[in-house]
Design a protein around this motif. Structure first.
Motif, PDB file in Angstrom:
ATOM      1  N   ALA A  15       0.839  -1.196   0.000  1.00  0.00           N
ATOM      2  CA  ALA A  15       0.000   0.000   0.000  1.00  0.00           C
ATOM      3  C   ALA A  15       0.876   1.249   0.000  1.00  0.00           C
ATOM      4  CB  ALA A  15      -0.919  -0.025   1.213  1.00  0.00           C
ATOM      5  N   ILE A  16       1.931   1.221   0.839  1.00  0.00           N
ATOM      6  CA  ILE A  16       2.825   2.382   0.898  1.00  0.00           C
ATOM      7  C   ILE A  16       3.513   2.586  -0.441  1.00  0.00           C
ATOM      8  CG2 ILE A  16       4.934   3.266   1.963  1.00  0.00           C
ATOM      9  CD1 ILE A  16       4.047   1.960   4.562  1.00  0.00           C
ATOM     10  N   ALA A  17       3.985   1.490  -1.059  1.00  0.00           N
ATOM     11  CA  ALA A  17       4.709   1.617  -2.327  1.00  0.00           C
ATOM     12  C   ALA A  17       3.817   2.219  -3.408  1.00  0.00           C
ATOM     13  CB  ALA A  17       5.224   0.248  -2.769  1.00  0.00           C
ATOM     14  N   VAL A  18       2.558   1.776  -3.472  1.00  0.00           N
ATOM     15  CA  VAL A  18       1.669   2.303  -4.513  1.00  0.00           C
ATOM     16  C   VAL A  18       1.373   3.779  -4.262  1.00  0.00           C
ATOM     17  CG1 VAL A  18      -0.584   2.061  -5.584  1.00  0.00           C
ATOM     18  CG2 VAL A  18       0.686   0.043  -4.966  1.00  0.00           C
ATOM     19  N   VAL A  19       1.186   4.144  -2.987  1.00  0.00           N
ATOM     20  CA  VAL A  19       0.942   5.559  -2.689  1.00  0.00           C
ATOM     21  C   VAL A  19       2.180   6.387  -3.011  1.00  0.00           C
ATOM     22  CG1 VAL A  19       0.501   7.195  -0.830  1.00  0.00           C
ATOM     23  CG2 VAL A  19      -0.847   5.101  -0.975  1.00  0.00           C
ATOM     24  N   ILE A  56       4.584  -3.968  -8.198  1.00  0.00           N
ATOM     25  CA  ILE A  56       3.617  -4.374  -7.174  1.00  0.00           C
ATOM     26  C   ILE A  56       2.553  -5.287  -7.776  1.00  0.00           C
ATOM     27  CG2 ILE A  56       1.879  -3.539  -5.546  1.00  0.00           C
ATOM     28  CD1 ILE A  56       4.646  -2.833  -4.683  1.00  0.00           C
ATOM     29  N   ALA A  57       2.053  -4.915  -8.961  1.00  0.00           N
ATOM     30  CA  ALA A  57       0.996  -5.713  -9.592  1.00  0.00           C
ATOM     31  C   ALA A  57       1.495  -7.125  -9.888  1.00  0.00           C
ATOM     32  CB  ALA A  57       0.521  -5.030 -10.879  1.00  0.00           C
ATOM     33  N   ALA A  58       2.736  -7.230 -10.340  1.00  0.00           N
ATOM     34  CA  ALA A  58       3.292  -8.553 -10.632  1.00  0.00           C
ATOM     35  C   ALA A  58       3.418  -9.363  -9.343  1.00  0.00           C
ATOM     36  CB  ALA A  58       4.637  -8.409 -11.316  1.00  0.00           C
ATOM     37  N   GLY A 113      -6.287  -2.861 -10.609  1.00  0.00           N
ATOM     38  CA  GLY A 113      -6.635  -1.856 -11.614  1.00  0.00           C
ATOM     39  C   GLY A 113      -7.299  -0.648 -10.980  1.00  0.00           C
ATOM     40  N   ALA A 114      -8.237  -0.887 -10.071  1.00  0.00           N
ATOM     41  CA  ALA A 114      -8.948   0.224  -9.454  1.00  0.00           C
ATOM     42  C   ALA A 114      -8.002   1.073  -8.605  1.00  0.00           C
ATOM     43  CB  ALA A 114     -10.098  -0.309  -8.602  1.00  0.00           C
ATOM     44  N   VAL A 115      -7.126   0.393  -7.839  1.00  0.00           N
ATOM     45  CA  VAL A 115      -6.203   1.149  -6.977  1.00  0.00           C
ATOM     46  C   VAL A 115      -5.283   2.019  -7.826  1.00  0.00           C
ATOM     47  CG1 VAL A 115      -4.209   0.904  -5.457  1.00  0.00           C
ATOM     48  CG2 VAL A 115      -6.269  -0.449  -5.047  1.00  0.00           C
ATOM     49  N   THR A 116      -4.667   1.443  -8.864  1.00  0.00           N
ATOM     50  CA  THR A 116      -3.720   2.225  -9.670  1.00  0.00           C
ATOM     51  C   THR A 116      -4.451   3.310 -10.449  1.00  0.00           C
ATOM     52  OG1 THR A 116      -3.839   0.474 -11.318  1.00  0.00           O
ATOM     53  CG2 THR A 116      -1.947   0.465  -9.871  1.00  0.00           C
ATOM     54  N   PHE A 117      -5.668   3.002 -10.932  1.00  0.00           N
ATOM     55  CA  PHE A 117      -6.409   4.020 -11.685  1.00  0.00           C
ATOM     56  C   PHE A 117      -6.733   5.220 -10.811  1.00  0.00           C
ATOM     57  CE2 PHE A 117     -10.512   5.906 -12.858  1.00  0.00           C
ATOM     58  CZ  PHE A 117     -10.200   6.387 -14.110  1.00  0.00           C
ATOM     59  N   ALA A 148      -1.557  -1.193 -17.540  1.00  0.00           N
ATOM     60  CA  ALA A 148      -0.206  -1.734 -17.404  1.00  0.00           C
ATOM     61  C   ALA A 148      -0.124  -2.647 -16.183  1.00  0.00           C
ATOM     62  CB  ALA A 148       0.808  -0.587 -17.300  1.00  0.00           C
ATOM     63  N   SER A 149      -0.826  -2.278 -15.106  1.00  0.00           N
ATOM     64  CA  SER A 149      -0.817  -3.113 -13.902  1.00  0.00           C
ATOM     65  C   SER A 149      -1.496  -4.447 -14.167  1.00  0.00           C
ATOM     66  CB  SER A 149      -1.511  -2.392 -12.750  1.00  0.00           C
ATOM     67  OG  SER A 149      -0.837  -1.190 -12.462  1.00  0.00           O
ATOM     68  N   VAL A 150      -2.620  -4.418 -14.908  1.00  0.00           N
ATOM     69  CA  VAL A 150      -3.312  -5.667 -15.239  1.00  0.00           C
ATOM     70  C   VAL A 150      -2.413  -6.538 -16.125  1.00  0.00           C
ATOM     71  CG1 VAL A 150      -5.277  -6.637 -16.490  1.00  0.00           C
ATOM     72  CG2 VAL A 150      -5.613  -4.699 -14.957  1.00  0.00           C
ATOM     73  N   LEU A 151      -1.707  -5.901 -17.058  1.00  0.00           N
ATOM     74  CA  LEU A 151      -0.777  -6.661 -17.907  1.00  0.00           C
ATOM     75  C   LEU A 151       0.318  -7.299 -17.051  1.00  0.00           C
ATOM     76  CD1 LEU A 151       0.374  -7.516 -20.619  1.00  0.00           C
ATOM     77  CD2 LEU A 151       1.368  -5.256 -20.874  1.00  0.00           C
ATOM     78  N   ALA A 152       0.834  -6.522 -16.081  1.00  0.00           N
ATOM     79  CA  ALA A 152       1.883  -7.058 -15.211  1.00  0.00           C
ATOM     80  C   ALA A 152       1.352  -8.221 -14.376  1.00  0.00           C
ATOM     81  CB  ALA A 152       2.409  -5.952 -14.294  1.00  0.00           C
ATOM     82  N   LEU A 153       0.124  -8.067 -13.866  1.00  0.00           N
ATOM     83  CA  LEU A 153      -0.510  -9.157 -13.105  1.00  0.00           C
ATOM     84  C   LEU A 153      -0.636 -10.409 -13.967  1.00  0.00           C
ATOM     85  CD1 LEU A 153      -2.262 -10.003 -10.540  1.00  0.00           C
ATOM     86  CD2 LEU A 153      -4.224  -9.301 -11.901  1.00  0.00           C
ATOM     87  N   SER A 154      -1.006 -10.216 -15.238  1.00  0.00           N
ATOM     88  CA  SER A 154      -1.161 -11.352 -16.142  1.00  0.00           C
ATOM     89  C   SER A 154       0.176 -12.024 -16.406  1.00  0.00           C
ATOM     90  CB  SER A 154      -1.776 -10.876 -17.461  1.00  0.00           C
ATOM     91  OG  SER A 154      -2.960 -10.160 -17.228  1.00  0.00           O
ATOM     92  N   ILE A 155       1.217 -11.218 -16.639  1.00  0.00           N
ATOM     93  CA  ILE A 155       2.540 -11.802 -16.868  1.00  0.00           C
ATOM     94  C   ILE A 155       2.978 -12.573 -15.628  1.00  0.00           C
ATOM     95  CG2 ILE A 155       4.973 -11.274 -17.319  1.00  0.00           C
ATOM     96  CD1 ILE A 155       4.064  -8.891 -18.970  1.00  0.00           C
ATOM     97  N   GLY A 156       2.687 -12.009 -14.444  1.00  0.00           N
ATOM     98  CA  GLY A 156       3.028 -12.690 -13.202  1.00  0.00           C
ATOM     99  C   GLY A 156       2.328 -14.033 -13.082  1.00  0.00           C
ATOM    100  N   THR A 157       1.054 -14.064 -13.495  1.00  0.00           N
ATOM    101  CA  THR A 157       0.300 -15.322 -13.434  1.00  0.00           C
ATOM    102  C   THR A 157       0.910 -16.361 -14.386  1.00  0.00           C
ATOM    103  OG1 THR A 157      -1.620 -13.943 -13.079  1.00  0.00           O
ATOM    104  CG2 THR A 157      -2.028 -16.260 -13.517  1.00  0.00           C
TER     105      THR A 157
END
Lengths: 254, 533
Positions: free
Chosen positions: B35-39, B339-341, B375-379, B426-435
């Motif tokens: 949470a801190i990193a995203v903020v 973070i997303a990954a 996605g919602a948090v980063t948006f 981009a975060s969703v893409l990173a999450l997908s690559i992580g998966t």
């Protein structure tokens, strides 16, 4: 020391990923360099401002990320599996662990980098000549400096990454930190156009901007830092990171 | 006494999407480091916008905001140059103007406003024609700066053109003078024609002028000439900006001049509209209007009629866009994709993934829940930070003497929300690559190499211009195009590179990133269902 070296070598040799990563260093570096060379044309007008060696070695920008990944895995992998405790038990002198890791990593990166740089230069030579860019047939001093320098550059990036990863320990955070150190300053320097003093400072004293000065074979007097001095700046970064890593390794529990 | 069996408040057996969302939100929000990193990532956008050093403009009347030039705006609200020499007569009703442009010549200053020890003295001119030097005929709604107009013109190297209301440009005949030009007026509709011989005419375009109510009355019809700044970029590479500009003048020679609908016995009156507002350095000599033998006219002018673009290329002063203050976005992107990954790879490392999948066996839904949360948090954080950066950064730029090109509130909203959407995709893409990859180190490296590195390669000038443009078209970094707030104009010479301009249109760039995110998400969902955890 021989025992520690052999241990590190065995760990890396028997890891499935190592061969893939070394292959990725070569393939990505050569592919990106070749792609760049393929689309490079001389500008309109008589003079050709293209530095063929530098263009051929553009892939270093991408290959260094893979080198950093290898370096991070060498140390962070042990922290995430708990292997580090076995390592420390086997080799209680911790600086020796770090030195052995650095030595084995450097050897592997040097081997991959020689292949990557040679491949890039050969591909670039072929493709640039096809695009009408004049490539000197003789291999001159500056070209040798750029080639040898980029091999050293990749090895130093590996050492810098190893140092940072040892400090950070968590694998994902370490990867992010190392790649941040590599890629954020060049972008910042780019946008500091309105403040030349700062821009110059960033270009002279951050690892990638300074280190990549070694790629230049033409227009040397326009560089903000000379090729070898630039590589020296990167070496200083790597040394500081490794020293800090060694000190922390001694002070902290594993 | 009746005994009611205890039923757990939550429905058992089939979990709802809301429950998955709640579970993922709990995982994300209780890890304080994330949470801190995203903020911090979002705050960095604003820190960079505020702290990025920028030059302070110096001028005779002081420094900073005191030096800002007054820039007129056209009918569409965009900043424009409106500076040309005009020889005109009033046209009260409908009518037409026809001329033959017999020649277009020009002069270019040897050194713009810059003075070095080796420079020739200021104002030294040598013959030459800039590509968009113009001479022709114009029907304009008066001579105040930014007035609606339509014009037919011969240009330095782009043939005959019909241009109107500053931003629009239609190609006519190719080749140089002599050319015949005609404009006819019917109310607020202006039609342009061109001809090579004065007998065979072709319609180039028919336009309805903006500001129609005003144009219904008397307008000025006449001959004009103008010549924009000669721009030489400092660097041939794509990303670097800056260059030097020099004044230029253009002289058009006209004969066979015919005006229908003008006042009887009317005389051509000369006027230097906008008097060199966009020039760089002292005004070149020779600007004006001459009549030879009652049938041949020469008009010499300097300046431009057209939109102002970012940089110094066509304005003579430091011009920026609202995107100039968004340099921190890519640093935020770097942190957010990491973070997303980790949002998924950490589950694999800790074995939590098995608990998660046991709790919600529908794996596609699990991935969707993670994507919605990240996605919602980063948006939201991204959009909020970008909004602050655009407003605060714009004020700082204004105070330091940089003219920020005005855009509509709709464009501003698009830049702010679009950049937020870019970070989310981009975060969703990173999450997908992580998966797909599951291992933290490889994933983090892959998302940085795939998403952040192309942007740096594309804008840094490392690559040759053509390669850099392709990188910003076909990689996920194309999404950065959403930051472009002002369009490129083919009829204006400028330095069209990042951070102000991108090779793809804003929505097209975001669509490219969207495709990557959708494809990655689909592949990740498929792999997640197919593989053992």
């Amino acid at each position: 020391m021989t025992g520690a070296l052999r241990a590190e070598w065995t760990k890396l040799r028997t890891d499935n990923g190592t061969a893939w990563i070394l292959a990725a260093i070569c393939i990505l570096t050569v592919a990106v360099g070749a792609a760049t060379a393929a689309v490079t044309r001389c500008g309109s007008g008589g003079g050709c401002a293209v530095d063929p060696t530098k263009v051929s070695l553009t892939g270093i920008e991408v290959g260094q990320a893979v080198v950093a990944v290898l370096a991070v895995l060498v140390i962070s992998g042990e922290y995430s599996t708990g292997m580090i405790r076995v390592t420390m038990t086997a080799t209680p002198r911790r600086w020796m662990v770090l030195a052995a890791k650095a030595a084995v990593l450097t050897g592997l990166v040097l081997a991959a980098a020689v292949a990557a740089v040679a491949g890039s230069l050969a591909a670039g030579r072929l493709l640039l000549a096809g695009n009408g860019v004049t490539v000197a047939h003789a291999i001159t001093g500056p070209v040798i400096r750029a080639a040898a320098g980029s091999v050293l550059y990749l090895a130093l990036i590996g050492l810098l990454a190893l140092g940072v990863a040892t400090i950070v320990r968590d694998s994902a955070a370490a990867t992010g930190a190392v790649l941040g150190i590599l890629y954020v300053p060049p972008a910042i320097a780019l946008f500091l156009g309105s403040d030349p003093a700062w821009q110059r400072w960033v270009e002279r004293y951050t690892p990638v901007n300074a280190g990549l000065a070694i790629l230049n074979t033409t227009g040397l007097h326009d560089l903000v830092i000379s090729p070898w001095a630039g590589l020296g700046v990167l070496a200083a970064w790597a040394a500081v990171a490794l020293l800090a890593a060694g000190a922390l390794l001694r002070l902290r529990d594993a | 006494m009746t005994i009611t069996a205890y039923r757990p408040p939550q429905q058992t057996g089939r979990e709802s999407f809301a429950q998955s969302l709640h579970a993922e939100w709990t995982k994300f929000s209780t890890l304080r480091g994330w949470a801190i990193a995203v903020v911090i990532a979002a705050v960095l956008i604003d820190v960079v916008a505020v702290l990025a050093p920028r030059g302070d403009t110096q001028c005779g009347s002081g420094s900073g905001a005191a030096c800002l030039a007054h820039v007129p705006t056209g009918p569409g609200g965009e900043a424009v140059n409106d500076s040309y020499y005009l020889a005109s007569q009033p046209l009260a009703g409908n009518g037409s103007i026809t001329v033959r442009v017999t020649s277009l010549t020009g002069m270019i200053a040897q050194n713009g406003g810059f003075q070095g020890p080796d420079s020739p003295p200021p104002g030294t001119m040598s013959p030459g024609l800039v590509p968009w030097a113009k001479a022709g005929i114009i029907i304009t709604d008066g001579t105040r700066p930014g007035a609606a107009y339509a014009a037919m013109m011969v240009t330095g190297s782009h043939g005959v053109r019909m241009q109107y209301d500053y931003t629009s440009d239609i190609a006519g005949l190719s080749g140089a003078a002599p050319r015949w030009l005609r404009l006819t007026r019917d109310g607020d509709v202006i039609t342009g024609y061109d001809s090579a011989d004065g007998t065979h005419w072709t319609e180039v375009g028919q336009v309805q002028l903006a500001d129609a109510g005003a144009v219904a009355g008397a307008v000025q019809a006449g001959m004009f000439a103008t010549s924009p700044l000669d721009f030489t970029p400092n660097f041939p590479t794509y990303g670097e900006s800056g260059g030097s500009t020099s004044n230029s003048v253009a002289t058009g020679t006209f004969d066979n001049v015919g005006l229908r609908g003008g006042a009887p016995g009317g005389r051509w009156a000369g006027q230097y509209v906008g008097a060199g507002a966009d020039s760089n350095g002292p005004q070149p000599a020779g600007i004006g209007f001459r009549e030879t033998g009652g049938s041949t006219f020469t008009v010499t002018g300097s300046g431009d009629i057209g939109p102002v673009v970012a940089g110094m290329a066509n304005s003579g002063y430091d011009t920026g866009t609202i995107a100039d203050h968004l340099l921190g976005v890519f640093i935020a992107l770097l942190i957010m994709v990491v973070i997303a990954a980790m949002f998924i790879t950490v589950e694999y490392r800790r074995g939590l993934i098995r608990t998660t999948l046991a709790a919600s066996p529908r794996r596609g839904r699990l991935l969707a829940a993670k994507a919605v949360v990240i996605g919602a948090v980063t948006f939201m954080l991204g959009s909020a930070a970008v909004a602050v950066a655009v407003i605060v950064g714009g004020n700082i730029a204004h105070d330091s003497g940089m003219y920020v090109l005005p855009v509509s509130w709709l464009t501003q909203a698009r830049v702010i929300l679009g950049t937020g959407a870019m970070l989310a995709l981009a975060s969703v893409l990173a999450l997908s690559i992580g998966t797909m990859l599951r291992r933290s180190v490889v994933t983090v490296a892959a998302v940085i190499v795939a998403i952040v590195l192309p942007y740096i390669l594309g804008v840094s000038g490392v690559l040759p211009a053509s390669a850099a443009e392709w990188v910003l078209r076909v990689t996920p970094a194309a999404g950065f195009a959403i930051e472009q707030s002002v369009p490129q104009y083919q009829q204006v010479v400028g330095h069209y590179g990042p951070p102000d301009y991108f090779p793809l249109a804003p929505w097209a760039g975001l669509a490219v990133l969207c495709l990557y995110a959708a494809a990655g998400f689909g592949l990740a969902g498929w792999l997640l269902r197919r593989r053992d955890a």
